[in-house]
Design a protein around this motif. Structure first.
Motif, PDB file in Angstrom:
ATOM      1  N   ARG A 185       0.640  -1.263  -0.168  1.00 60.11           N
ATOM      2  CA  ARG A 185      -0.005   0.071  -0.055  1.00 60.11           C
ATOM      3  C   ARG A 185       0.718   1.268   0.153  1.00 60.11           C
ATOM      4  O   ARG A 185       1.887   1.279   0.577  1.00 60.11           O
ATOM      5  N   ASP A 186       0.274   2.283  -0.718  1.00 57.90           N
ATOM      6  CA  ASP A 186       0.924   3.537  -0.497  1.00 57.90           C
ATOM      7  C   ASP A 186       0.606   4.439   0.489  1.00 57.90           C
ATOM      8  O   ASP A 186      -0.009   3.873   1.451  1.00 57.90           O
ATOM      9  N   ALA A 187       1.056   5.675   0.908  1.00 58.81           N
ATOM     10  CA  ALA A 187       0.687   6.246   2.041  1.00 58.81           C
ATOM     11  C   ALA A 187      -0.952   6.471   2.383  1.00 58.81           C
ATOM     12  O   ALA A 187      -1.326   6.710   3.413  1.00 58.81           O
ATOM     13  N   LYS A 188      -1.724   6.321   1.290  1.00 61.40           N
ATOM     14  CA  LYS A 188      -3.106   6.383   1.227  1.00 61.40           C
ATOM     15  C   LYS A 188      -3.891   4.950   1.296  1.00 61.40           C
ATOM     16  O   LYS A 188      -5.069   4.832   1.025  1.00 61.40           O
ATOM     17  N   LYS A 189      -3.014   4.116   1.592  1.00 59.97           N
ATOM     18  CA  LYS A 189      -3.594   2.604   1.466  1.00 59.97           C
ATOM     19  C   LYS A 189      -4.047   2.210   0.293  1.00 59.97           C
ATOM     20  O   LYS A 189      -4.832   1.115   0.236  1.00 59.97           O
ATOM     21  N   ARG A 190      -3.646   2.665  -0.926  1.00 54.22           N
ATOM     22  CA  ARG A 190      -3.856   2.302  -2.100  1.00 54.22           C
ATOM     23  C   ARG A 190      -3.039   1.101  -2.769  1.00 54.22           C
ATOM     24  O   ARG A 190      -1.830   1.508  -2.382  1.00 54.22           O
ATOM     25  N   THR A 191      -3.464   0.372  -3.536  1.00 49.04           N
ATOM     26  CA  THR A 191      -2.497  -0.727  -3.959  1.00 49.04           C
ATOM     27  C   THR A 191      -2.447  -0.544  -5.370  1.00 49.04           C
ATOM     28  O   THR A 191      -3.187   0.405  -6.037  1.00 49.04           O
ATOM     29  N   ALA A 192      -1.564  -1.435  -6.109  1.00 49.28           N
ATOM     30  CA  ALA A 192      -1.400  -1.383  -7.288  1.00 49.28           C
ATOM     31  C   ALA A 192      -2.618  -1.849  -8.290  1.00 49.28           C
ATOM     32  O   ALA A 192      -2.881  -1.116  -9.058  1.00 49.28           O
ATOM     33  N   LEU A 193      -3.474  -2.565  -7.425  1.00 42.62           N
ATOM     34  CA  LEU A 193      -4.612  -3.038  -8.236  1.00 42.62           C
ATOM     35  C   LEU A 193      -5.758  -1.401  -8.172  1.00 42.62           C
ATOM     36  O   LEU A 193      -6.353  -1.601  -8.990  1.00 42.62           O
ATOM     37  N   HIS A 194      -5.713  -1.015  -7.103  1.00 38.87           N
ATOM     38  CA  HIS A 194      -6.758   0.276  -6.963  1.00 38.87           C
ATOM     39  C   HIS A 194      -5.928   1.090  -8.234  1.00 38.87           C
ATOM     40  O   HIS A 194      -7.131   1.769  -8.734  1.00 38.87           O
ATOM     41  N   TRP A 195      -4.868   1.474  -8.319  1.00 37.34           N
ATOM     42  CA  TRP A 195      -4.480   2.227  -9.255  1.00 37.34           C
ATOM     43  C   TRP A 195      -4.642   1.807 -10.703  1.00 37.34           C
ATOM     44  O   TRP A 195      -5.170   2.636 -11.739  1.00 37.34           O
ATOM     45  N   ALA A 196      -4.456   0.697 -11.173  1.00 38.72           N
ATOM     46  CA  ALA A 196      -4.918   0.119 -12.404  1.00 38.72           C
ATOM     47  C   ALA A 196      -6.469   0.262 -12.781  1.00 38.72           C
ATOM     48  O   ALA A 196      -6.879   0.683 -13.662  1.00 38.72           O
ATOM     49  N   CYS A 197      -7.303   0.219 -11.844  1.00 36.35           N
ATOM     50  CA  CYS A 197      -8.730  -0.042 -11.943  1.00 36.35           C
ATOM     51  C   CYS A 197      -9.154   1.641 -12.168  1.00 36.35           C
ATOM     52  O   CYS A 197      -9.768   1.841 -12.949  1.00 36.35           O
ATOM     53  N   VAL A 198      -8.577   2.428 -11.490  1.00 40.38           N
ATOM     54  CA  VAL A 198      -8.923   3.759 -11.488  1.00 40.38           C
ATOM     55  C   VAL A 198      -8.575   4.288 -12.847  1.00 40.38           C
ATOM     56  O   VAL A 198      -9.206   5.268 -13.567  1.00 40.38           O
ATOM     57  N   ASN A 199      -7.461   3.811 -13.466  1.00 40.57           N
ATOM     58  CA  ASN A 199      -7.105   4.296 -14.439  1.00 40.57           C
ATOM     59  C   ASN A 199      -7.447   3.522 -15.684  1.00 40.57           C
ATOM     60  O   ASN A 199      -7.054   3.759 -16.909  1.00 40.57           O
ATOM     61  N   GLY A 200      -8.256   2.612 -15.594  1.00 35.03           N
ATOM     62  CA  GLY A 200      -8.779   1.701 -16.574  1.00 35.03           C
ATOM     63  C   GLY A 200      -7.687   0.696 -17.354  1.00 35.03           C
ATOM     64  O   GLY A 200      -7.958   0.190 -18.381  1.00 35.03           O
ATOM     65  N   HIS A 201      -6.641   0.239 -16.686  1.00 31.78           N
ATOM     66  CA  HIS A 201      -5.713  -0.517 -17.211  1.00 31.78           C
ATOM     67  C   HIS A 201      -6.184  -2.064 -16.956  1.00 31.78           C
ATOM     68  O   HIS A 201      -5.401  -2.676 -16.130  1.00 31.78           O
ATOM     69  N   ALA A 202      -6.956  -2.670 -17.831  1.00 31.85           N
ATOM     70  CA  ALA A 202      -7.271  -3.965 -17.862  1.00 31.85           C
ATOM     71  C   ALA A 202      -6.238  -4.885 -18.029  1.00 31.85           C
ATOM     72  O   ALA A 202      -6.323  -5.979 -17.090  1.00 31.85           O
TER      73      ALA A 202
ATOM     74  N   LYS B  89     -13.776   1.116  -6.963  1.00 34.29           N
ATOM     75  CA  LYS B  89     -13.036   2.051  -7.656  1.00 34.29           C
ATOM     76  C   LYS B  89     -13.286   1.935  -9.203  1.00 34.29           C
ATOM     77  O   LYS B  89     -13.246   2.967 -10.088  1.00 34.29           O
ATOM     78  N   ALA B  90     -13.175   0.585  -9.775  1.00 36.94           N
ATOM     79  CA  ALA B  90     -13.377   0.425 -11.084  1.00 36.94           C
ATOM     80  C   ALA B  90     -14.917   1.052 -11.536  1.00 36.94           C
ATOM     81  O   ALA B  90     -15.102   1.656 -12.705  1.00 36.94           O
ATOM     82  N   LEU B  91     -15.853   0.639 -10.452  1.00 34.86           N
ATOM     83  CA  LEU B  91     -17.308   1.019 -10.938  1.00 34.86           C
ATOM     84  C   LEU B  91     -17.490   2.741 -10.739  1.00 34.86           C
ATOM     85  O   LEU B  91     -18.248   3.252 -11.737  1.00 34.86           O
ATOM     86  N   GLN B  92     -16.844   3.115  -9.780  1.00 33.83           N
ATOM     87  CA  GLN B  92     -16.804   4.657  -9.515  1.00 33.83           C
ATOM     88  C   GLN B  92     -16.380   5.328 -10.867  1.00 33.83           C
ATOM     89  O   GLN B  92     -16.735   6.394 -11.288  1.00 33.83           O
ATOM     90  N   CYS B  93     -15.271   4.799 -11.169  1.00 36.32           N
ATOM     91  CA  CYS B  93     -14.608   5.496 -12.665  1.00 36.32           C
ATOM     92  C   CYS B  93     -15.039   4.944 -13.936  1.00 36.32           C
ATOM     93  O   CYS B  93     -14.383   5.054 -14.657  1.00 36.32           O
ATOM     94  N   GLN B  94     -16.068   4.193 -13.663  1.00 35.38           N
ATOM     95  CA  GLN B  94     -16.651   3.520 -15.010  1.00 35.38           C
ATOM     96  C   GLN B  94     -15.649   2.831 -15.764  1.00 35.38           C
ATOM     97  O   GLN B  94     -15.653   3.152 -16.979  1.00 35.38           O
ATOM     98  N   ARG B  95     -15.133   2.054 -15.455  1.00 34.68           N
ATOM     99  CA  ARG B  95     -14.033   1.243 -15.957  1.00 34.68           C
ATOM    100  C   ARG B  95     -14.675  -0.326 -16.092  1.00 34.68           C
ATOM    101  O   ARG B  95     -14.306  -1.225 -15.290  1.00 34.68           O
ATOM    102  N   GLU B  96     -15.546  -0.526 -16.985  1.00 38.17           N
ATOM    103  CA  GLU B  96     -16.301  -1.834 -17.059  1.00 38.17           C
ATOM    104  C   GLU B  96     -15.402  -2.963 -16.992  1.00 38.17           C
ATOM    105  O   GLU B  96     -15.586  -3.927 -16.491  1.00 38.17           O
ATOM    106  N   ALA B  97     -14.481  -2.772 -17.987  1.00 33.59           N
ATOM    107  CA  ALA B  97     -13.566  -3.970 -18.359  1.00 33.59           C
ATOM    108  C   ALA B  97     -12.914  -4.466 -17.122  1.00 33.59           C
ATOM    109  O   ALA B  97     -12.701  -5.431 -16.878  1.00 33.59           O
ATOM    110  N   CYS B  98     -12.213  -3.473 -16.361  1.00 35.06           N
ATOM    111  CA  CYS B  98     -11.680  -3.804 -15.307  1.00 35.06           C
ATOM    112  C   CYS B  98     -12.666  -4.487 -14.008  1.00 35.06           C
ATOM    113  O   CYS B  98     -12.222  -5.394 -13.492  1.00 35.06           O
TER     114      CYS B  98
END
Length: 241
Positions: free
Chosen positions: A69-86, A112-121
């Protein structure tokens, strides 16, 4: 409409959190503004969609922690989902990363994937067994996020994987009531066919005739497995313009 919004917020207990039905709760992404100087290498690569770099990192360091986790408890998976990197999501899932880690707002990567409308993720995570009934700091589930985004296909997907349809968030909103607030008639009708409890909206004062007609039709349909949940006398829905 303002009067109805005020009515929806009356039952919010405890500290002064943003309304769990407000637009900001469902759309704000302040915690995911990228400051690369604050991110570790794995988080940076995931946020940029650099799957080859992630592969190289795992080869060089076999013990690398994919769930770091980073400083705000986000993982690599969180970051990938937010930015739509399936592709990155698939890479991390295939390497057995944890699917349901909570960030600082108690949101999972699926949320996060749903919030950011990253349907594939989101589809990858649901098919891989992500928790479809996790709850964030506002009491919202993944189904609330799909409803807010008016994404009928994701609503159907979540329900097909045993998402609970009756969860109330901290503003006492079920997914059905949120759909009504969003004036999403297709999602309202779909949730009713899935036996969402229509009586959950009985604090409101007006009945939308088109929806009422549909509900009466459902209640008389012999294929409806639970007609008792649809009560004309108790059902109160928001009027749509």
């Amino acid at each position: 409409m303002k009067r109805l919004l005020a009515a929806a917020g009356k039952g919010v207990p405890g500290p002064k959190l943003p309304s769990a039905f407000s637009e900001r709760v469902y759309t704000k992404n302040d915690w995911y503004i990228i400051h690369f100087g604050d991110l570790g290498k794995i988080h940076k690569a995931a946020s940029l969609g650099q799957v080859r770099k992630l592969e190289s990192m795992t080869v060089k360091k076999k013990s690398i922690d994919l769930n770091k986790r980073d400083a705000k408890k986000r993982t690599a998976l969180h970051w990938a989902c937010v930015n739509g990197h399936a592709e990155v999501v698939t890479f991390l899932v295939d390497r057995k990363c944890q699917l349901d880690v909570l960030d600082g707002e108690s949101r999972t990567p699926l949320m996060k994937a749903l919030q950011c409308q990253r349907e594939a993720c989101a589809n990858i995570l649901i098919d891989s067994g992500a928790d479809v009934n996790a709850v964030d700091m506002y009491g919202n589930t993944p189904l609330h996020y799909a409803v807010y985004s008016e994404n009928l296909s994701m609503v159907a997907k979540l329900l097909s994987h045993d998402a609970v349809v009756e969860v109330q968030n901290k503003a006492s909103l079920t997914p059905l009531l949120l759909a009504i607030m969003k004036r999403s008639e297709r999602i309202v009708e779909f949730l009713l066919t899935k036996n969402a409890n229509a009586n959950a909206v009985n604090e409101f004062k007006c009945i939308h005739q088109q929806l009422l007609k549909h509900i009466r039709k459902l209640s008389k349909n012999p294929q409806n497995t639970n007609p008792g949940k649809i009560s004309d006398s108790k059902l109160l829905l928001v009027v749509l313009p």
